[in-house]
Design a protein around this motif. Structure first.
Motif, PDB file in Angstrom:
ATOM      1  N   MET A  74      -1.898  16.654  -0.073  1.00 25.44           N
ATOM      2  CA  MET A  74      -1.007  15.540  -0.724  1.00 25.44           C
ATOM      3  C   MET A  74      -0.011  16.527  -1.586  1.00 25.44           C
ATOM      4  N   GLY A  75      -0.105  17.654  -1.838  1.00 27.68           N
ATOM      5  CA  GLY A  75       1.032  18.363  -2.371  1.00 27.68           C
ATOM      6  C   GLY A  75       0.905  18.471  -3.904  1.00 27.68           C
ATOM      7  N   PHE A  76      -0.418  18.009  -4.576  1.00 27.05           N
ATOM      8  CA  PHE A  76      -0.440  17.996  -5.859  1.00 27.05           C
ATOM      9  C   PHE A  76      -1.079  19.308  -6.541  1.00 27.05           C
ATOM     10  N   LEU A  77      -2.033  19.805  -5.984  1.00 28.13           N
ATOM     11  CA  LEU A  77      -2.790  20.819  -6.464  1.00 28.13           C
ATOM     12  C   LEU A  77      -2.919  22.243  -5.939  1.00 28.13           C
ATOM     13  N   ALA A  78      -2.828  23.174  -6.405  1.00 27.32           N
ATOM     14  CA  ALA A  78      -2.615  24.622  -5.741  1.00 27.32           C
ATOM     15  C   ALA A  78      -4.341  25.097  -6.017  1.00 27.32           C
ATOM     16  N   SER A  79      -4.466  25.824  -4.770  1.00 28.87           N
ATOM     17  CA  SER A  79      -5.937  26.532  -4.831  1.00 28.87           C
ATOM     18  C   SER A  79      -5.681  27.795  -4.281  1.00 28.87           C
ATOM     19  N   ALA A  80      -6.353  28.922  -4.971  1.00 29.12           N
ATOM     20  CA  ALA A  80      -6.451  30.245  -4.248  1.00 29.12           C
ATOM     21  C   ALA A  80      -7.266  30.271  -2.974  1.00 29.12           C
ATOM     22  N   VAL A 134       0.150  24.477   7.730  1.00 29.28           N
ATOM     23  CA  VAL A 134       1.307  24.826   6.648  1.00 29.28           C
ATOM     24  C   VAL A 134       2.507  24.286   6.986  1.00 29.28           C
ATOM     25  N   GLU A 135       3.499  23.684   6.332  1.00 25.83           N
ATOM     26  CA  GLU A 135       4.633  23.013   6.599  1.00 25.83           C
ATOM     27  C   GLU A 135       5.681  23.803   5.778  1.00 25.83           C
ATOM     28  N   ARG A 136       5.163  24.665   4.754  1.00 31.59           N
ATOM     29  CA  ARG A 136       6.409  25.220   4.086  1.00 31.59           C
ATOM     30  C   ARG A 136       5.640  26.290   3.211  1.00 31.59           C
ATOM     31  N   ILE A 137       6.564  27.630   3.240  1.00 31.30           N
ATOM     32  CA  ILE A 137       5.921  28.632   2.594  1.00 31.30           C
ATOM     33  C   ILE A 137       6.699  28.731   1.260  1.00 31.30           C
ATOM     34  N   VAL A 138       6.065  29.138   0.103  1.00 27.35           N
ATOM     35  CA  VAL A 138       6.851  29.201  -1.154  1.00 27.35           C
ATOM     36  C   VAL A 138       6.587  30.859  -1.391  1.00 27.35           C
ATOM     37  N   LEU A 139       7.548  31.791  -1.199  1.00 25.77           N
ATOM     38  CA  LEU A 139       7.395  33.292  -1.444  1.00 25.77           C
ATOM     39  C   LEU A 139       7.982  33.625  -2.910  1.00 25.77           C
ATOM     40  N   MET A 150       0.923  -1.250  -0.136  1.00 25.60           N
ATOM     41  CA  MET A 150      -0.024   0.040   0.084  1.00 25.60           C
ATOM     42  C   MET A 150       1.137   1.299  -0.067  1.00 25.60           C
ATOM     43  N   LEU A 151       0.728   2.382  -0.789  1.00 24.60           N
ATOM     44  CA  LEU A 151       1.371   3.330  -0.918  1.00 24.60           C
ATOM     45  C   LEU A 151       0.830   4.264   0.175  1.00 24.60           C
ATOM     46  N   ARG A 152       1.888   4.894   0.728  1.00 21.25           N
ATOM     47  CA  ARG A 152       1.653   6.006   1.770  1.00 21.25           C
ATOM     48  C   ARG A 152       2.088   7.357   1.261  1.00 21.25           C
ATOM     49  N   TYR A 153       0.965   8.363   1.557  1.00 21.16           N
ATOM     50  CA  TYR A 153       1.498   9.537   1.114  1.00 21.16           C
ATOM     51  C   TYR A 153       1.762  10.609   2.278  1.00 21.16           C
ATOM     52  N   THR A 154       2.636  11.373   2.444  1.00 21.57           N
ATOM     53  CA  THR A 154       3.004  12.300   3.512  1.00 21.57           C
ATOM     54  C   THR A 154       2.249  13.551   3.551  1.00 21.57           C
ATOM     55  N   ALA A 155       1.122  14.019   4.120  1.00 21.56           N
ATOM     56  CA  ALA A 155       0.408  15.227   3.963  1.00 21.56           C
ATOM     57  C   ALA A 155       1.270  16.215   4.329  1.00 21.56           C
ATOM     58  N   MET A 156       1.385  17.214   3.412  1.00 21.24           N
ATOM     59  CA  MET A 156       2.242  18.415   3.597  1.00 21.24           C
ATOM     60  C   MET A 156       1.706  19.513   2.757  1.00 21.24           C
ATOM     61  N   ARG A 157       1.064  20.396   3.481  1.00 20.44           N
ATOM     62  CA  ARG A 157       0.399  21.674   3.003  1.00 20.44           C
ATOM     63  C   ARG A 157       1.387  22.603   2.706  1.00 20.44           C
ATOM     64  N   ILE A 158       1.394  23.468   1.475  1.00 23.44           N
ATOM     65  CA  ILE A 158       2.466  24.297   0.979  1.00 23.44           C
ATOM     66  C   ILE A 158       1.739  25.449   0.991  1.00 23.44           C
ATOM     67  N   LEU A 159       2.061  26.679   1.618  1.00 23.74           N
ATOM     68  CA  LEU A 159       1.316  27.778   1.067  1.00 23.74           C
ATOM     69  C   LEU A 159       2.306  29.130   0.277  1.00 23.74           C
ATOM     70  N   ALA A 160       1.825  29.379  -0.786  1.00 23.11           N
ATOM     71  CA  ALA A 160       2.222  30.245  -1.891  1.00 23.11           C
ATOM     72  C   ALA A 160       1.990  31.615  -1.239  1.00 23.11           C
ATOM     73  N   VAL A 161       2.962  32.562  -1.504  1.00 23.15           N
ATOM     74  CA  VAL A 161       2.570  34.110  -1.102  1.00 23.15           C
ATOM     75  C   VAL A 161       3.093  34.905  -2.247  1.00 23.15           C
ATOM     76  N   ASP A 162       2.154  35.511  -2.966  1.00 17.84           N
ATOM     77  CA  ASP A 162       2.536  36.563  -4.150  1.00 17.84           C
ATOM     78  C   ASP A 162       2.499  37.870  -3.577  1.00 17.84           C
ATOM     79  N   TYR A 163       3.640  38.270  -3.167  1.00 16.09           N
ATOM     80  CA  TYR A 163       3.836  39.546  -2.250  1.00 16.09           C
ATOM     81  C   TYR A 163       3.741  40.982  -3.349  1.00 16.09           C
TER      82      TYR A 163
END
Length: 143
Positions: free
Chosen positions: A27-33, A58-63, A1-14
């Motif tokens: 799952m870190g596949f799709l981005a939503s506003a 959230v576990e990581r921010i992409v700026l 059985m495949l296991r995925y690690t949940a990891m939410r990422i937040l993007a910031v458009d400054y």
């Protein structure tokens, strides 16, 4: 059985007036506003982002890093780097810079093609740009 690690990422458009936020699925596949923050000060924006980080675990921010088309670090990119330093004092997770060239242009194009009114485009373009930024980041990390 495949296991995925949940990891939410937040993007910031400054931006100078508005800051767009987008969030990945667990799952870190799709981005939503997510939302647009009306910027009054960097401190206020960092505090609101800190609230989002806690609320959505959230576990990581992409700026978005606004480097010039020629790849140079201009005045805007220097300001984003200062904001990144401030943000890193507010959140206890990685804050990664990621090339955002043409994300706002792409967001404008998407909204125009969707026939979104000028007034509505102005309200959501930053969140859409953050979504494009995050999707580019997710796609680059999956390869």
């Amino acid at each position: 059985m495949l296991r995925y690690t949940a990891m939410r990422i937040l993007a910031v458009d400054y931006g100078e007036r508005r800051v767009g936020l987008a969030l990945s699925d667990p799952m870190g596949f799709l981005a939503s506003a997510l939302k647009v923050i009306q910027r009054q000060s960097d401190k206020q924006v960092a505090a609101e982002i800190g609230d989002v980080v806690r609320e959505y675990e959230v576990e990581r921010i992409v700026l978005g890093n606004p480097i010039t088309m020629s790849g140079e670090v201009g005045q805007k990119a220097q300001h984003v780097e200062k904001f990144r330093a401030l943000l890193m004092n507010v959140v206890d997770i990685p804050v990664e810079l990621f090339d955002e060239r043409l994300t706002t242009v792409s967001a404008q194009r998407v909204l125009l093609e969707a026939d979104v009114s000028r007034k509505r485009r102005k309200q959501v373009v930053d969140a859409v740009a953050a979504t494009i930024l995050l999707q580019h980041y997710l796609d680059a990390k999956s390869h």
